[in-house]
Every structure is written in C-alpha cells, then in structure tokens.
Design a protein around this motif. Structure first.
Motif, PDB file in Angstrom:
ATOM      1  N   ARG A   6       0.709  -1.426   0.090  1.00 21.48           N
ATOM      2  CA  ARG A   6       0.158  -0.117   0.018  1.00 21.48           C
ATOM      3  C   ARG A   6       0.823   1.431   0.465  1.00 21.48           C
ATOM      4  O   ARG A   6       0.345   2.483  -0.672  1.00 21.48           O
ATOM      5  CB  ARG A   6      -0.937  -0.007   1.256  1.00 21.48           C
ATOM      6  N   GLY A  19       2.269   1.999  -3.342  1.00 18.38           N
ATOM      7  CA  GLY A  19       1.456   2.269  -4.589  1.00 18.38           C
ATOM      8  C   GLY A  19       0.914   4.062  -4.338  1.00 18.38           C
ATOM      9  O   GLY A  19       0.785   4.604  -4.881  1.00 18.38           O
ATOM     10  N   HIS A  26       7.790  -2.591  -4.095  1.00 15.88           N
ATOM     11  CA  HIS A  26       7.017  -2.461  -5.504  1.00 15.88           C
ATOM     12  C   HIS A  26       7.687  -3.179  -6.252  1.00 15.88           C
ATOM     13  O   HIS A  26       8.478  -5.104  -5.366  1.00 15.88           O
ATOM     14  CB  HIS A  26       8.022  -1.646  -5.646  1.00 15.88           C
ATOM     15  N   THR A  74      -1.327  -1.835  -7.112  1.00 15.00           N
ATOM     16  CA  THR A  74      -0.986  -0.343  -6.991  1.00 15.00           C
ATOM     17  C   THR A  74       0.450  -0.001  -6.909  1.00 15.00           C
ATOM     18  O   THR A  74       1.210   1.012  -7.424  1.00 15.00           O
ATOM     19  CB  THR A  74      -1.738   0.645  -5.717  1.00 15.00           C
ATOM     20  N   ALA A  75       1.331  -1.253  -6.452  1.00 16.90           N
ATOM     21  CA  ALA A  75       2.389  -1.276  -6.122  1.00 16.90           C
ATOM     22  C   ALA A  75       3.430  -1.813  -7.364  1.00 16.90           C
ATOM     23  O   ALA A  75       5.043  -1.615  -7.278  1.00 16.90           O
ATOM     24  CB  ALA A  75       2.807  -1.800  -5.332  1.00 16.90           C
ATOM     25  N   THR A 105     -10.872  -1.769  -8.426  1.00 17.51           N
ATOM     26  CA  THR A 105      -9.130  -1.728  -8.674  1.00 17.51           C
ATOM     27  C   THR A 105      -9.970   0.056 -10.542  1.00 17.51           C
ATOM     28  O   THR A 105     -10.399  -0.752 -11.400  1.00 17.51           O
ATOM     29  CB  THR A 105      -8.450  -1.931  -8.963  1.00 17.51           C
ATOM     30  N   PHE A 136      -4.783   1.891 -12.736  1.00 16.02           N
ATOM     31  CA  PHE A 136      -3.774   0.804 -12.857  1.00 16.02           C
ATOM     32  C   PHE A 136      -3.938  -0.663 -13.332  1.00 16.02           C
ATOM     33  O   PHE A 136      -2.728  -1.563 -12.803  1.00 16.02           O
ATOM     34  CB  PHE A 136      -4.009   0.616 -10.789  1.00 16.02           C
TER      35      PHE A 136
END
Lengths: 228, 253
Positions: free
Chosen positions: B143, B146, B183, B215-216, B240, B244
């Motif tokens: 999280r 992201g 990441h 998100t990452a 989502t 993304f």
C-alpha cells in the motif's frame, strides 16, 4: 493467520481425567465475548468459539483474508470463492463485506478489532506470546499473527495447559521465538482461565476437581488465586 | 442502467482449461484508458525478463491468477523474486515455477502451509532465499509503495526476530520498527469483471492482495473472468480503477 501447533496437539494427558474439553473451552470463551464485538478467531481451537456465539450477541467475525461478517461452514452449495484464513470454505452473514488485504489489516492494525483469540505454544507471565515458530531453521510461516497480536484491543489465548510431553506452556519467559511482547491479557486452557496481571497469572476459574496446588504443579511460573 | 455482472462461474475453470482465451475475445470492446485488452497470454506477458520482481495475487488458490502463472512459466524467465502471501502448493502453478528453479527469492508471510512441499524442499536445501513478512506488514508495504510512502513505522514484529537489523523508535510509548515500501516490476492479479476503461471488480474473498498489488507494480497484468461488453461497470462498484491496470486478459469462462 494465527496458526499454531496447539491446534493439532492432542489434549494433554493428565494423571487424572480432570480438565475441560475443547468444546468446554470454546463455550467458556464465547461466554466472555461482549455484545456487538468484532472478533478474529485464529486457526485451531479458537475457530470452535464461533459455534457457541448466540445470534443475539451480534458478534461480527473478521477473517484477515478479507471478510468482515464470516458465517458458518456451508451446509450445501459451497462457494469456493468464500474462504476463511484457514482456507476453509465458509459463508458470509447478512450485512457482511469483502475487503482487500490492506484494508483488512488496517482494521487489525488500526485497533478496530475488539478481540483476537489465538492458539499458542507458550505464554509468559508478562503476556509475551510465542505462537509462530518453534525452530527458525525450518521454513517459518507467520501469517497475520504478529499483526493481530499487537493490533487487536484484547488478545486472548486458548491452548492446552501443558505440552504433550507434560511441560508447562505458561512460563516465566518464552523459550520459543516471540510473536509479540506483553500482549496477552487472558488465557483459557483445559485446566483454568487465567488473567495476565502486573503480578503474573491469576486463576479466575479452575476445572472442577482441580486444586490451585495441582494447577501450580503444571504451570512454569507462579499462579495466584484472585483473593491473594 | 449499467449492465449487470455475469453469473457466477464455479472454480472448475482451473486446471488444464485455464489457458483457453474465451471465444468472445474477438468481440472485446475498444480500450479507452491505459489498460489494453490482450487476446492471448503471450501478448499479456510480452516484455517479461529475467530477474524481475513479480507480485502474484491470491490467498491460497482463491484469487490467484493461474493462467498468468502458467504463462510466466512458459516464457522461460528465471532468477525471479516472487512476492505473494503463500509459496505455492502441490507441484502446479507457483510451486511448479519454484520447482523449475526459476525463483531466486520469495517474499511472503506464509510459505509453509499444507502442500507446500516444493518450497520446503528448496528452503531446507538452501536453494531459495526467503524474506518472511507479517501479513499486515506485507500488504501495508505494498500500500505504501502504491501511495508514494517510502517507509513507515509499525509495532508489528517489534521485539521479534523479524525486527533484527531494523530501525527502532518509540511512538506513544510503544516500540515500533521501520518497514520500507515494497514495489515490484510486475504484478499478476486476478479480477472478476473488467470494462473497457480497465476498471476491475473482484469476487468474494478472491479480492485479497489483488487490488493492493495493482497499485504497487510497474506493469500490472490482470486475468479477468468477464469483460463487460455492454457499457461500463457501475462506478460505485469499481474496486480497482483502470488507471492502475496495464493489460487485461479474459480467461475462459
């Protein structure tokens, strides 16, 4: 996941038949859960607690893989998309929600869970918890135990009072790797219900026929009675 | 009225049939955002390379992008870092990727679970690196990645073996450890429904790590069960947003 070996352990063998069954222990824990609480039940003995929560208690069960409002196992037509943290197929209750992992653990780590009930290998008299590994040389698996241990407002442990070999699980200091420090507030065993206090373990209740001396002999650290 | 989601499809799609791209793939709507529809797995995984870090969604088998994992195996890439909650079960999917020796390092919370024989063999023989991360720290590190947060302090794992070597600070009297954002080069995720804008929904507990992984990662590839052909998903229901998502492959339903 609050997975521990205690879930797989056979009930401790005692010289006598004194002691509560797992169902007794689950009933005992369920009795202490307050109306409207949000509760996370760990894998193993703690999952049995769900069977003893009356609907009018309005308890919401959280599963860290993303369900708020876990229901019982399906009687028919299981939906394989609905699983709990133990990867068992379950159901959801009316009013349930699905959440992703970051939100699910924000619920845990943000202090929004009223109670986490876990199994354990050992609990120390200061509330230290060891329930994720016995040997760090083998592949460990921590799951959500460390998050639940520090994030839940209350942390209760359910476990057999002694190991299969008869060694105490309630100890002065944990020998196994710690899950978290000074977090356990209450322990339910097959022999007693104990609070963790600044003065160590206090036995609130003991299995019928068990004396404090007999309980003490199976405990690796001093146990007091509430009157002391 | 926006189109409704399709009916439930049981997990029977898993297994040999999971590589089949649905017969309807040729009638996919034109993509209108960042996300692009792909018509085969090879196209969905174009550009993957050795030594990538790869996030793989799912909690156990639920929400796990099986077709993309099989596709990743077929690309032949190796020296991978796999970031997932589990480390595979049996000898298929993620476990097969491990067994083929394609994975150098696993970052996960629960590598040892029923059926994780391949991982355990590799680990005990010293043939795979493991970074064990508490499940909440794992999802929060994603999280943070992201959300552009390079690191954060958490009480989770403070005072344990997992805290070794990490910076410690006390906040409000509580010991906390520094954890860094996580990441990945690539995220392989599974969703239920997609629309032409790349918006995704998930099904039940199949949501798990998928939205946060989306998100990452630099490149996000989603296998979805249904592509909406008659309009768009209800914006209230989107989990989502399409921004993304880079690539979408509809798997046989």
């Amino acid at each position: 996941m609050a997975t521990t070996g205690s879930g797989a352990a056979a009930p401790a063998s005692h010289a006598t038949s004194i002691g509560w069954t797992r169902a007794d222990m689950a009933r005992r824990v369920a009795r202490d859960i307050g109306r409207g609480w949000t509760v996370n039940l760990g894998i193993g003995i703690p999952t049995l607690v769900a069977d003893h929560l009356p609907a009018e208690r309005c308890v919401t069960l959280h599963s860290e893989n993303g369900i708020l409002g876990v229901g019982p196992k399906p009687e028919s037509d299981p939906d394989p998309w609905i699983i709990n943290a133990g990867k068992e197929v379950v159901t959801v209750v009316p009013g349930a929600s699905y959440i992703h992992h970051a939100d699910s653990f924000a619920i845990i780590r943000g202090g929004h869970i009223d109670l986490s009930v876990m199994g354990a290998f050992e609990v120390a008299s200061n509330g230290d918890l060891a329930n994720w590994a016995t040997d760090l040389n083998r592949a460990p698996a921590v799951g959500g135990a460390m998050d639940l241990a520090v994030g839940a407002r209350k942390l209760w442990v359910m476990m057999e009072h002694v190991t299969r070999a008869g060694e105490p699980r309630l100890v002065a200091a944990c020998r196994y790797p710690l899950t978290a420090s000074a977090v356990v507030t209450r322990v339910y065993t097959d022999l007693a219900t104990l609070d963790v206090t600044p003065d160590g373990f206090v036995a609130l209740e003991m299995a019928p026929g068990l004396s404090l001396e007999a309980l003490q002999s199976r405990t690796g650290t001093p146990v007091r009675s509430p009157s002391e | 009225m926006l189109a409704q989601c399709g009916g439930y499809v049981p997990l029977g799609y898993r297994g040999a049939g999971c590589m089949t791209v649905s017969a309807g793939a040729t009638d996919l709507p034109p993509s209108i955002g960042r996300a692009r529809f792909c018509t085969d797995i090879g196209e969905a995984l174009a550009g993957v390379r050795d030594a990538m870090s790869v996030m793989i969604g799912g909690f156990g088998a639920v929400g796990q992008p099986d077709a993309l994992i099989e596709g990743l195996i077929d690309t032949g890439v190796t020296d991978l870092t796999i970031i997932a909650n589990n480390a595979g079960a049996g000898r298929i999917g993620l476990a097969r990727l491990l067994e083929l020796g394609r994975v150098r390092r696993v970052i996960c919370s629960y590598p040892r679970s029923p059926g994780s024989v391949v991982f355990e063999e590799l680990y005990e023989a010293g043939n795979i690196e493991l970074e064990i991360v508490p499940q909440g720290t794992l999802s929060e590190r994603m999280r943070a990645a992201g959300a552009g947060i390079p690191a954060f302090f958490t009480p989770t794992a403070a005072g344990t073996s997992i805290a070794e070597g990490k910076e410690v600070r006390r906040f409000n009297g509580r010991e906390c450890i520094l954890e860094t954002a996580l990441h990945a080069d690539l995220a392989l995720i599974e969703a239920w429904h997609a629309d032409a804008a790349g918006n995704l929904t998930y099904r039940a507990s199949g949501r798990n790590f998928n939205p946060v992984m989306a998100t990452a990662a630099e490149l996000v590839v989603a296998q979805v069960h249904h592509v909406e052909r008659n309009g768009f998903l209800n914006p209230e229901a989107v989990v989502t947003p399409g921004l993304f998502v880079d690539r979408i492959i509809e798997i046989g339903a």
